[in-house]
Design an enzyme around this catalytic site. Structure first.
Site, PDB file in Angstrom:
ATOM      1  N   ARG A  20     -13.950   3.730  11.393  1.00 41.89           N
ATOM      2  CA  ARG A  20     -14.568   4.561  10.361  1.00 41.89           C
ATOM      3  C   ARG A  20     -14.942   3.772   9.109  1.00 41.89           C
ATOM      4  NH1 ARG A  20      -9.905   9.011  10.968  1.00 41.89           N
ATOM      5  NH2 ARG A  20      -8.895   7.191  11.878  1.00 41.89           N
ATOM      6  N   LYS A 375     -18.509 -24.922 -19.923  1.00 46.22           N
ATOM      7  CA  LYS A 375     -18.111 -25.167 -18.535  1.00 46.22           C
ATOM      8  C   LYS A 375     -17.302 -26.459 -18.450  1.00 46.22           C
ATOM      9  CE  LYS A 375     -19.544 -27.757 -15.477  1.00 46.22           C
ATOM     10  NZ  LYS A 375     -20.336 -28.653 -14.638  1.00 46.22           N
ATOM     11  N   ASN A 410     -25.842 -32.585 -19.277  1.00 42.71           N
ATOM     12  CA  ASN A 410     -24.814 -33.237 -18.451  1.00 42.71           C
ATOM     13  C   ASN A 410     -25.310 -33.638 -17.069  1.00 42.71           C
ATOM     14  OD1 ASN A 410     -25.061 -30.513 -17.780  1.00 42.71           O
ATOM     15  ND2 ASN A 410     -23.010 -30.445 -16.919  1.00 42.71           N
ATOM     16  N   TYR A 411     -26.477 -33.158 -16.685  1.00 39.49           N
ATOM     17  CA  TYR A 411     -26.925 -33.330 -15.301  1.00 39.49           C
ATOM     18  C   TYR A 411     -28.250 -34.066 -15.279  1.00 39.49           C
ATOM     19  CZ  TYR A 411     -27.973 -31.842 -10.480  1.00 39.49           C
ATOM     20  OH  TYR A 411     -28.263 -31.799  -9.136  1.00 39.49           O
TER      21      TYR A 411
HETATM   22  C1  UD1 Z   1      -1.263   7.938  12.518  1.00 42.92           C
HETATM   23  C2  UD1 Z   1      -0.212   8.817  13.175  1.00 42.92           C
HETATM   24  C3  UD1 Z   1      -0.236  10.180  12.511  1.00 42.92           C
HETATM   25  C4  UD1 Z   1       0.043  10.020  11.029  1.00 42.92           C
HETATM   26  C5  UD1 Z   1      -0.936   9.051  10.389  1.00 42.92           C
HETATM   27  C6  UD1 Z   1      -0.525   8.740   8.969  1.00 42.92           C
HETATM   28  C7  UD1 Z   1      -0.045   8.111  15.509  1.00 42.92           C
HETATM   29  C8  UD1 Z   1      -0.353   8.476  16.903  1.00 42.92           C
HETATM   30  N1  UD1 Z   1      -0.493   8.967  14.596  1.00 42.92           N
HETATM   31  O1  UD1 Z   1      -2.517   8.501  12.750  1.00 42.92           O
HETATM   32  O2  UD1 Z   1       0.755  11.033  13.088  1.00 42.92           O
HETATM   33  O3  UD1 Z   1      -0.030  11.291  10.383  1.00 42.92           O
HETATM   34  O4  UD1 Z   1      -0.970   7.810  11.130  1.00 42.92           O
HETATM   35  O5  UD1 Z   1      -1.517   8.032   8.294  1.00 42.92           O
HETATM   36  O6  UD1 Z   1       0.599   7.135  15.263  1.00 42.92           O
HETATM   37  N2  UD1 Z   1      -2.926   0.610  15.072  1.00 42.92           N
HETATM   38  C9  UD1 Z   1      -2.645  -0.483  15.852  1.00 42.92           C
HETATM   39  N3  UD1 Z   1      -2.943  -0.434  17.175  1.00 42.92           N
HETATM   40  C10 UD1 Z   1      -3.478   0.659  17.753  1.00 42.92           C
HETATM   41  C11 UD1 Z   1      -3.761   1.777  16.956  1.00 42.92           C
HETATM   42  C12 UD1 Z   1      -3.459   1.724  15.616  1.00 42.92           C
HETATM   43  O7  UD1 Z   1      -2.140  -1.496  15.361  1.00 42.92           O
HETATM   44  O8  UD1 Z   1      -3.706   0.618  18.975  1.00 42.92           O
HETATM   45  C13 UD1 Z   1      -2.592   0.574  13.646  1.00 42.92           C
HETATM   46  C14 UD1 Z   1      -3.792   0.745  12.738  1.00 42.92           C
HETATM   47  O9  UD1 Z   1      -4.309  -0.516  12.370  1.00 42.92           O
HETATM   48  C15 UD1 Z   1      -3.183   1.477  11.548  1.00 42.92           C
HETATM   49  C16 UD1 Z   1      -2.008   2.228  12.116  1.00 42.92           C
HETATM   50  O10 UD1 Z   1      -1.727   1.649  13.365  1.00 42.92           O
HETATM   51  O11 UD1 Z   1      -2.723   0.567  10.564  1.00 42.92           O
HETATM   52  C17 UD1 Z   1      -2.293   3.709  12.275  1.00 42.92           C
HETATM   53  O12 UD1 Z   1      -3.387   3.879  13.140  1.00 42.92           O
HETATM   54  P1  UD1 Z   1      -4.510   4.974  12.868  1.00 42.92           P
HETATM   55  O13 UD1 Z   1      -5.487   4.893  13.966  1.00 42.92           O
HETATM   56  O14 UD1 Z   1      -5.018   4.885  11.494  1.00 42.92           O
HETATM   57  O15 UD1 Z   1      -3.636   6.298  13.056  1.00 42.92           O
HETATM   58  P2  UD1 Z   1      -3.929   7.750  12.487  1.00 42.92           P
HETATM   59  O16 UD1 Z   1      -4.923   8.418  13.353  1.00 42.92           O
HETATM   60  O17 UD1 Z   1      -4.213   7.677  11.051  1.00 42.92           O
END
Ligand code: UD1
Ligand code: CA
Length: 482
Positions: A20, A375, A410-411
């Site tokens: 997003r 500078k 200077n240059y």
């Molecule tokens: C998640 C939670 C949700 C919570 C919300 C809070 C889950 C399933 N849902 O949703 O319940 O209310 O956060 O903000 O966990 N990430 C990875 N690998 C992945 C997917 C995500 O490292 O495969 C990391 C993302 O980089 C991010 C974090 O996990 O930092 C959360 O992922 P995101 O996709 O933003 O989850 P939400 O849909 O916001």
């Protein structure tokens, strides 16, 4: 902070692409007030003093690891973003035989505070250590029943967050993601903020049993709760009254809003705790590494960036930008000045409309005025360059006066050369100093001169044609044109 908590490890989820954001840059490296989101998360996690910090990285992992650049941190690679449960599961080897606690945090909540994480860890420690320690309810939980806790909060607009369904004893029954929620569940305002504390070995066991049988076809970390419940383990909701610090940043508009909240937080800190006067705070920008002393006064549209230090009693007028610079005491930075990577010593006056950059040093009581650019130059004490000058690669002593319009050339088109102007020298207006060149102590240059040879101490250097006077020229010309 001394001594790591050997019974605590932390996992930071930073693999997501952040679809997003519509960006080539990894989501967690998008900046809030001059620092990547990941900086704030890491800082808060460090407050809890874990024995190990494990980053789950995936999308553009090299860029993310390069930024983190942390001694002793561990990195786990998640090549495909199959969900938060899959992400944590990949770090299994770090906690599968671990009796201690694992703190897990989403990488996209830059407003989180270290204290909040610390309290969550303490809370679970207390649950495990003392029977029924939660909410003065001493019915007695058995230690080994506690699997962990999740921080929850009431979001005025819970859209997009996982909704928390719990029983009367604050035990979580399940967390339902927005996309899987029924209309009734969507009405719940208590949400999962994305901060979890689990007993390591139980977490590992539960992660084996989650599936991706949901509307996003993802392995949800939140699904471990149901599995744990079925294993006879309890996960508690630790409700936090302040939803602000848990705002998840999922697009650039949320990023802007988080940034604005943090910006105001820092401004109020400087005003209340730091003794700084800030006019029209809605227009002022002060980044994390900036340090203000007391009685600093900041006017509207001032931007203070990077590692910048402002000394006591210094006034910064409207529309100034100061980056990675150190400003002394009682300095006046007048409107519309830009200072970068430089040092301004006590009682100097800069601007209006001055530009100071590349390791420039302006000495005590010196004045750099209107449309003057300095500078990579060291300027001594009580030296004045008040109008329309360029001073580049110069070493200028004390008590020097640089007349309006004077320039260090200077240059030469190939190389930069140095100009030395010694103490007490007087540079006449519109002098061109063709470097390399030295103007001696107390020496003078005549206005409009192009100086190409060194000027000895106490000498006057003048380079100018004799002035001619043609009497009544104007009258004669008018007559001729009639
Ligand atoms: C998640 C939670 C949700 C919570 C919300 C809070 C889950 C399933 N849902 O949703 O319940 O209310 O956060 O903000 O966990 N990430 C990875 N690998 C992945 C997917 C995500 O490292 O495969 C990391 C993302 O980089 C991010 C974090 O996990 O930092 C959360 O992922 P995101 O996709 O933003 O989850 P939400 O849909 O916001
Ligand atoms: Ca999120």
């Amino acid at each position: 902070m001394t001594g790591k908590n050997e019974l605590l490890k932390a996992i930071i989820l930073a693999a997501g692409k952040g679809k997003r954001f519509k960006s080539d840059k990894p989501k967690v490296l998008h900046e809030v007030l001059g620092k990547p989101m990941l900086f704030y998360i890491s800082l808060a996690v460090k407050w809890t003093n874990p024995s190990e910090i494990i980053y789950i990285v995936g999308h553009k992992k090299d860029e993310v690891i390069k930024y983190i650049n942390c001694d002793g941190c561990k990195y786990v690679y998640q090549d495909e973003q199959l969900g938060t449960g899959d992400a944590v599961r990949r770090a299994e080897k770090y906690f599968k035989d671990f009796d201690g606690l694992v703190l897990i945090i989403n990488g996209d909540m830059p407003l989180i505070e270290g204290e909040t994480l610390k309290n969550a860890v303490k809370f679970v420690e207390a649950l495990i250590r003392y029977e029924g320690a939660y909410l003065n309810d001493f019915r007695g939980y058995k230690n080994e029943n506690v699997a962990g806790a999740v921080i929850t909060t009431h979001m005025p607009n819970p859209f997009g967050y996982g909704r928390v369904i719990k029983d009367k004893e604050h035990k979580i029954i399940k967390i339902v993601e927005e996309k899987d929620a029924t209309e009734k569940e969507k009405g719940i305002k208590e949400v999962n903020v994305g901060v979890y504390v689990f007993v390591g070995k139980y977490l590992a066991e539960a992660l084996k049993k989650i599936s991706n049988n949901n509307n996003q076809k993802e392995f949800y970390l939140t699904d471990v709760i149901d599995v744990l419940n079925r294993m006879g383990k309890d996960v508690y909701a630790l409700e936090h009254p302040d939803y602000i610090q848990f705002l998840g940043v999922n697009n650039r508009w949320e990023l802007a809003q988080a940034e604005d909240i943090l910006r105001k937080k820092y401004l109020s800190f400087w005003a209340i705790n730091g003794g700084a006067t800030i006019h029209m705070p809605e227009t002022v920008w002060i980044e994390f590494d900036v340090d203000l002393s007391k009685d600093v006064e900041i006017f509207q549209n001032v931007v203070l960036k990077g590692e910048t230090k402002i000394g006591e009693g210094t006034v910064i007028e409207p529309n100034c930008i100061i980056k990675n610079s150190s400003i002394g005491k009682n300095v006046k930075i007048l409107a519309n000045s830009v200072i970068e990577d430089s040092v301004i010593e006590d009682n100097a006056v800069i601007g209006p409309f001055a530009r100071i950059r590349n390791n420039a040093v302006i000495g005590e009581n010196s004045q750099i005025g209107n449309f003057v650019e300095v500078k990579n130059s060291q300027i001594g004490k009580n030296t004045f360059a008040k109008h329309l000058s360029y001073l580049g690669d110069a070493e200028i002593g004390d008590n020097v006066n640089i007349g309006a319009g004077s320039i260090t050339c200077n240059y030469d088109g190939i190389k930069k050369h140095k100009t030395v102007i010694k103490d007490g020298a007087f540079i006449g207006s519109d002098t061109m100093l063709v470097a390399p060149i030295t103007v001696g102590e107390n020496a003078m240059t005549g206005s409009g001169s192009v100086i190409t040879k060194d000027v000895p101490d106490n000498a006057l250097a003048i380079e100018r044609n004799q002035q001619k006077i043609i009497p009544d020229y104007v009258i004669k010309r008018k007559k001729k044109n009639k």
